[in-house]
Write an enzyme that holds these catalytic residues in place. Structure first.
Site, short mmCIF file in Angstrom:
data_model
loop_
_atom_site.label_atom_id
_atom_site.label_comp_id
_atom_site.label_asym_id
_atom_site.label_seq_id
_atom_site.Cartn_x
_atom_site.Cartn_y
_atom_site.Cartn_z
N TYR A 170 0.83 -1.20 0.00
CA TYR A 170 0.00 0.00 0.00
C TYR A 170 0.87 1.25 0.00
CZ TYR A 170 -3.89 3.09 1.14
OH TYR A 170 -4.83 4.08 1.11
N LYS A 174 1.34 3.85 -3.27
CA LYS A 174 0.91 5.23 -3.17
C LYS A 174 2.07 6.20 -3.39
CE LYS A 174 -3.45 4.53 -2.51
NZ LYS A 174 -4.42 4.96 -3.54
#
Length: 274
Positions: A170, A174
């Site tokens: 994650y 990002k």
């Protein structure tokens, strides 16, 4: 044909909020992998008077993104694109997070960069996690991941070596989004268009509720109590920033990321030595 089309990829809390904030007077195309969520958001917006069309899209599939872009183009000149589709580390695996958040975002940026109109704009919804969960990954690694074709990036040995679990997937995905946006700003500029990203912190959405329930509740509570703004945010506050970036008032802003985190990064980066 409609004069101006707003494309929302990811019809969840933030995506729908942006559609409502920016959508009046435009043809709105909503897309999401969840047919149930997509249908609910479409019905709500139609009841409230918006001109809305919807189509299922799985952004981890290049073919699906191409079909979705073709649908958008059939509605009129695409002038505004919001890429808010993404998976949480609470409910998804390392592999699916990378497929959607990293490769999928790349597919969307590439395909809509081919058809965005002159004066058009795009906002990618990234995350504060790009600053906090991937800070130890060398920037050269992030650049290499961002600059590898979305069709090839998932097979890189470097990616397997860098990303070990769903949380690092994650954060890295990002952070890669920031570089994807920076790089794309150059090619989008040749079409007279701009692209930026927004990194929300703790925003009251269904995704935050899932994260709070998955043994991370104390983290969310800590942030809410200690960040300068002393609370979590709401999707409308992200939508206001998106409206600025999608509008003419931000005509000299491109290739950058804006934090909407209530000061969370400042809190997390504070000097605790004294």
């Amino acid at each position: 044909m409609s004069q101006s089309t707003l494309v929302i990829i990811g019809a969840g809390g933030i995506g729908e909020a942006i559609a409502r904030r920016v959508g009046p007077g435009k043809e709105v195309l909503l897309g999401d992998w969840s047919n149930a969520l997509l249908q609910e958001a479409t019905q709500r917006m139609k009841r409230d008077g918006f001109r809305v069309t919807s189509q299922h899209v799985n952004i981890s599939s290049h073919d699906s993104v191409i079909q979705f872009a073709e649908k958008a183009q059939s509605l009129g000149q695409v002038m505004h694109v919001v890429i808010s589709a993404g998976l949480s580390p609470v409910s998804s695996t390392r592999e699916t997070i990378l497929a959607v958040n990293l490769a999928g975002t790349g597919f969307c940026i590439a395909e809509f960069g081919k058809l965005i109109g002159h004066g058009g704009t795009c906002v990618v919804i990234s995350s504060l996690a790009g600053y906090t969960l991937a800070q130890d990954v060398p920037h050269g690694v992030i650049q290499h991941l961002a600059r590898t074709s979305p069709s090839d990036v998932l097979g890189l040995p470097l990616l397997r070596e860098t990303v070990l679990d769903q949380w690092s997937a994650y954060g890295v995905s990002k952070r890669v989004n920031y570089v994807q946006v920076q790089d794309a700003s150059l090619s989008w500029a040749r079409r007279g268009a701009r692209i930026n990203s927004i990194s929300p912190g703790a925003i009251q959405t269904p995704m935050l509720s899932l994260e709070s329930q998955a043994s991370k509740e104390e983290v969310v509570h800590d942030l809410a109590q200690n960040v300068p703004c002393k609370r979590v945010g709401d999707s409308g506050e992200v939508a206001h920033v998106a409206a600025f970036l999608l509008g003419s008032e931000s005509s000299f802003v491109t290739g950058t990321d804006i934090l909407v985190d209530g000061g969370a990064l400042a809190y997390l980066s504070r000097d605790t030595s004294s």
